[in-house]
Design an enzyme around this catalytic site. Structure first.
Site, short mmCIF file in Angstrom:
data_model
loop_
_atom_site.label_atom_id
_atom_site.label_comp_id
_atom_site.label_asym_id
_atom_site.label_seq_id
_atom_site.Cartn_x
_atom_site.Cartn_y
_atom_site.Cartn_z
N CYS A 66 -59.48 14.97 -14.04
CA CYS A 66 -60.03 14.10 -15.09
C CYS A 66 -61.55 14.22 -15.15
O CYS A 66 -62.20 14.58 -14.17
CB CYS A 66 -59.69 12.66 -14.80
SG CYS A 66 -57.95 12.38 -14.48
N ARG A 79 -62.54 21.78 -17.26
CA ARG A 79 -61.82 21.28 -16.09
C ARG A 79 -60.33 21.08 -16.37
O ARG A 79 -59.56 20.87 -15.44
CB ARG A 79 -62.42 19.93 -15.65
CG ARG A 79 -63.84 20.05 -15.16
CD ARG A 79 -64.49 18.69 -15.07
NE ARG A 79 -63.74 17.77 -14.23
CZ ARG A 79 -63.80 17.72 -12.91
NH1 ARG A 79 -64.61 18.55 -12.28
NH2 ARG A 79 -63.10 16.86 -12.23
N TRP A 96 -56.19 14.09 -16.74
CA TRP A 96 -55.22 15.07 -16.23
C TRP A 96 -54.14 14.22 -15.59
O TRP A 96 -54.36 13.58 -14.56
CB TRP A 96 -55.92 15.98 -15.22
CG TRP A 96 -54.99 16.87 -14.46
CD1 TRP A 96 -54.43 16.64 -13.24
CD2 TRP A 96 -54.52 18.17 -14.86
NE1 TRP A 96 -53.64 17.68 -12.87
CE2 TRP A 96 -53.68 18.64 -13.85
CE3 TRP A 96 -54.73 18.97 -15.99
CZ2 TRP A 96 -53.05 19.88 -13.90
CZ3 TRP A 96 -54.10 20.20 -16.05
CH2 TRP A 96 -53.28 20.65 -15.02
N ASN A 100 -61.06 8.42 -12.20
CA ASN A 100 -60.57 9.70 -11.66
C ASN A 100 -60.02 9.43 -10.28
O ASN A 100 -60.64 8.69 -9.52
CB ASN A 100 -61.71 10.71 -11.51
CG ASN A 100 -62.16 11.25 -12.84
OD1 ASN A 100 -61.65 10.88 -13.87
ND2 ASN A 100 -63.15 12.14 -12.79
N GLY A 101 -58.92 10.07 -9.93
CA GLY A 101 -58.36 9.91 -8.58
C GLY A 101 -57.03 9.19 -8.62
O GLY A 101 -56.35 9.17 -9.64
N GLU A 106 -48.64 35.74 1.70
CA GLU A 106 -49.57 35.11 0.77
C GLU A 106 -50.98 35.73 0.92
O GLU A 106 -51.67 35.97 -0.07
CB GLU A 106 -49.59 33.59 0.99
CG GLU A 106 -50.59 32.80 0.17
CD GLU A 106 -50.47 32.99 -1.34
OE1 GLU A 106 -49.51 33.60 -1.81
OE2 GLU A 106 -51.39 32.52 -2.05
N LYS A 134 -53.08 37.62 -2.07
CA LYS A 134 -54.44 37.21 -2.48
C LYS A 134 -55.35 38.42 -2.50
O LYS A 134 -56.13 38.60 -3.43
CB LYS A 134 -55.02 36.16 -1.53
CG LYS A 134 -54.54 34.75 -1.65
CD LYS A 134 -54.99 33.99 -2.87
CE LYS A 134 -54.04 34.11 -4.00
NZ LYS A 134 -52.84 33.38 -4.06
N GLU A 194 -54.44 40.84 -5.49
CA GLU A 194 -54.66 40.41 -6.87
C GLU A 194 -56.13 40.28 -7.24
O GLU A 194 -56.47 40.49 -8.39
CB GLU A 194 -53.92 39.11 -7.17
CG GLU A 194 -54.43 37.92 -6.40
CD GLU A 194 -53.64 36.64 -6.70
OE1 GLU A 194 -53.32 36.42 -7.86
OE2 GLU A 194 -53.38 35.88 -5.76
N LYS A 233 -53.16 33.09 -15.80
CA LYS A 233 -52.97 31.84 -15.06
C LYS A 233 -51.57 31.30 -15.26
O LYS A 233 -50.98 30.72 -14.37
CB LYS A 233 -54.02 30.82 -15.51
CG LYS A 233 -54.04 29.56 -14.67
CD LYS A 233 -54.48 29.86 -13.25
CE LYS A 233 -54.12 28.81 -12.25
NZ LYS A 233 -54.07 29.29 -10.87
C1 F6R Z 1 -51.13 34.22 -7.44
C2 F6R Z 1 -50.67 33.55 -8.61
C3 F6R Z 1 -49.32 33.89 -9.16
C4 F6R Z 1 -48.56 32.60 -9.46
C5 F6R Z 1 -47.24 32.91 -10.17
C6 F6R Z 1 -46.42 31.67 -10.41
O1 F6R Z 1 -52.37 33.74 -7.03
O2 F6R Z 1 -51.35 32.72 -9.13
O3 F6R Z 1 -48.61 34.67 -8.26
O4 F6R Z 1 -48.33 31.93 -8.26
O5 F6R Z 1 -47.50 33.53 -11.38
O6 F6R Z 1 -47.12 30.75 -11.17
P1 F6R Z 1 -46.69 29.24 -11.26
O7 F6R Z 1 -46.86 28.63 -9.92
O8 F6R Z 1 -47.58 28.65 -12.30
O9 F6R Z 1 -45.24 29.23 -11.68
#
Ligand code: F6R
Length: 609
Positions: A2, A27, A74, A100-101, A482, A486, A489, A604
């Site tokens: 928020c 944000r 949010w 917020n919070g 994981e 990271k 990517e 994203k």
């Molecule tokens: C990695 C990443 C992707 C997401 C994947 C699933 O950093 O961001 O691997 O984790 O695309 O996304 P969500 O969680 O939004 O379903």
């Protein structure tokens, strides 16, 4: 997360409010609203959706008021809607508040207020604050605010406005950012510097427990007891772009550093006051329900899938239920054996991932019970699942997922404990011990984040390698996966994660002189075996960086570099070991000059197949 803005001065407040909220759009938010003091009344307008729809609603209104507050929301408690958008008011529109919070104890407070005749119109935790103010106001606005703050628990930044006190805004901070901008014959309040940077660079950055009494020509800071605080002003030198990132170079680094708060927010309201049990209000499960479930699937993609792997471990170990984990794009097409006795848990930060959504729909079609774990209230996945538990990480802006992952782990752990409580598969003292350790995790993540120099050095040294291997056993293996994702990517370095014991079945051929190997060795139950595997790669002259728990004196005898994280239960340590791996990926990407926040070929929210 928020956004908050407030203005008191001589100009039309609505202009600053809308401008400030626009500056906070980056944000993420799902609804917005403003409150403006118009003569003796407070005018409130709110709208779900983009700021443009709020602006549209305000288009034909003449608002001349010079004091007001605004908010972009949010959603956490209650779906995104006009009614749930802030500002919130008391029964008579005398007090208005933006927040917020999370107010953790809002439920008992709300029940009490309703019993005493207060009428609530929203589903939010925030509305209790406005009603509490109404109840505690006896003519002194500051005293009433202090009283309200003594009643609420949780994390917040709050701004209060009162019809009877049209010359002042009061704001308070607890674990959420709040800044007061100092102007000439005008002052500003904001959750984040970008909202005010075009108006002033002289600020007070509030600390936890501080209250700001903001008039157009004065600002007084007091503590909760009412004592005046002699506060130093802070001159902002950041440019607008740096301000958006809170002074960090990238959103990813900001979000990595937000993990202690994200994790604390996600867990704290769900732990009973006596620390002896987990409360998941979202679920109404009992023994009969759990007995009817003979199989659990966890289905997700990417980082969320990796959280699911950890979740399997937790549920099997603590609640003694069989769990299968699958990537959503495979699950949806392989005719899974699912029926009304199956529980399907989908995990998705965005709540919009096409494969995960399709897997959820398929599970429902087959008759399964469904539970979604997501960070976005009102998302498609949240709407489709029978049950939803939200991570309260706030929006993730960097494409690479970091705080979403750690909050997903928290919820998987709490879900497993919740199921174990119901199933009777965990002794009360072990449950209490794990909850006690869980509560320490936010501080331990902060500790891990406080010493990044060795990680920067490794990243600089090894950032130009073409291949990196990550190894570990048990939960260390899940985290290795994981860590490797990271690195891949955001730095585009080829990275592979292996279960340490699996290396000898072929991949060891690739471990030659100079190949970097990140070896996680925190799982005490398989420690000796892990050590043997580390010696195997070391014997082939790999450069091995160990990740170990503080107190481990063994690993450094064999390795040149060891990164230590604070010690905790081996079940919880993934929440700590992932942090140096996130940082390693981040600094390796920087070393290679990559666009960290917007890596190539990754969105994203992946809404295509
Ligand atoms: C990695 C990443 C992707 C997401 C994947 C699933 O950093 O961001 O691997 O984790 O695309 O996304 P969500 O969680 O939004 O379903």
């Amino acid at each position: 997360m928020c956004g908050i803005v407030g203005y008191i001065g001589e100009k039309k407040t609505v202009d600053f409010l809308l401008d400030g909220l626009t500056k906070l759009e980056y944000r993420g938010y799902d609804s917005a609203g403003v409150a403006v003091m118009e003569g003796k009344n407070i005018f409130v307008e709110k709208s779900v959706g983009r700021l443009d729809s709020l602006k549209e609603k305000l288009k034909n209104k003449t608002l001349n008021g010079v004091i007001g507050i605004g908010h972009t929301r949010w959603a956490t408690h209650g779906r995104p809607s006009d009614v749930n958008a802030h500002p919130h008011t008391d029964c008579h529109g005398n007090f208005v508040v933006v927040h917020n919070g999370i107010i953790e104890n809002y439920m008992p407070l709300k029940e009490g207020l309703i019993a005493r005749g207060h009428k609530f119109i929203s589903e939010t935790d925030t509305e209790v604050v406005a009603h509490l103010l109404e109840e505690n106001y006896t003519g002194d606005f500051v005293d009433a605010v202090r009283k309200v703050l003594s009643l609420i628990e949780g994390s917040y930044s709050l701004v209060f406005m009162s019809r009877e006190n049209p010359d002042v805004l009061i704001c308070a901070k607890q674990e959420n950012p709040l800044v007061i901008g100092l102007g000439k014959d005008e002052n500003f309040i904001a959750s984040d510097i970008p909202a005010i940077i075009s108006r002033t660079r002289n600020t007070y950055i509030l600390n936890d427990g501080e209250i700001g009494i903001v008039k157009k020509d004065s600002v007084k800071i007091i503590d909760r007891q009412g004592n005046a605080i002699d506060k130093k002003t802070f001159h902002v030198t950041w440019n607008a772009e740096a301000a958006e990132k809170g002074g960090y170079e990238h959103f990813m680094l900001k979000e990595i550093n937000e993990q202690p708060k994200a994790v604390r927010d996600t867990m704290s309201k769900r732990i009973a006051k006596d620390g002896a049990s987990i409360i998941l209000d979202e679920l109404n499960w009992d023994k009969k329900f759990l007995d009817s479930i003979n199989k659990i699937y966890i289905v997700a993609c990417g980082t969320a899938y990796h959280a699911g792997l950890v979740g399997k471990f937790y549920i099997e170990k603590l609640a003694r239920k069989l769990v299968e984990v699958d990537v959503a794009s495979e699950y949806r097409y392989r005719n899974p054996i699912v029926d009304e006795n199956t529980l399907v848990i989908v995990i998705s930060q965005s709540g919009e991932t096409s494969d995960t959504l399709a897997a959820l729909k398929e599970s429902r079609r087959l008759g399964a019970k469904t539970l979604a774990i997501t960070n976005v209230v009102g998302s498609s996945i949240a709407r489709q699942a029978e049950n939803v538990i939200h991570t309260w990480a706030g929006p993730e802006i960097a494409v690479a997922s970091t705080k979403a992952y750690t909050t997903q782990l928290i919820l998987m752990f709490m879900l497993a404990l919740y199921m174990a409580q119901i199933n009777g598969t965990i002794p009360a003292d072990r449950l209490k011990e794990l909850i006690c350790k869980l509560k320490k995790i936010p501080a331990q993540i902060s500790e891990t984040l406080s010493d990044v120099d060795p990680i920067k050095t490794f990243a600089r040294q090894y950032g130009f390698n073409e291949d990196v291997f990550y190894i570990g056993r048990s939960l260390d293996y899940c985290v290795a996966l994981e860590g490797a994702l990271k690195l891949k990517e955001i730095s585009y370095i080829h990275a592979e994660a292996y279960a340490s014991g699996e290396l000898k079945h072929g991949t060891l051929a690739l471990i030659v002189e100079g190949v970097p190997v990140i070896a996680l060795a925190t799982q005490k139950s398989v420690y000796e075996k892990t050590l043997s595997n580390i010696k195997e790669v070391k014997a082939r002259d790999a450069i091995v960086i160990g990740i170990a728990a503080t107190g481990d004196t063994e690993l450094e005898k064999y390795l040149d570099h060891v990164i230590y994280v604070p010690d905790t239960d081996e079940l919880l340590i993934p929440l700590l070991t992932v942090v140096p791996l996130q940082l390693l990926a981040y600094y390796a990407a920087i070393t290679r000059g990559c666009d960290v926040d917007k890596p190539r070929n990754l969105a994203k929210s992946v809404t295509v197949e």
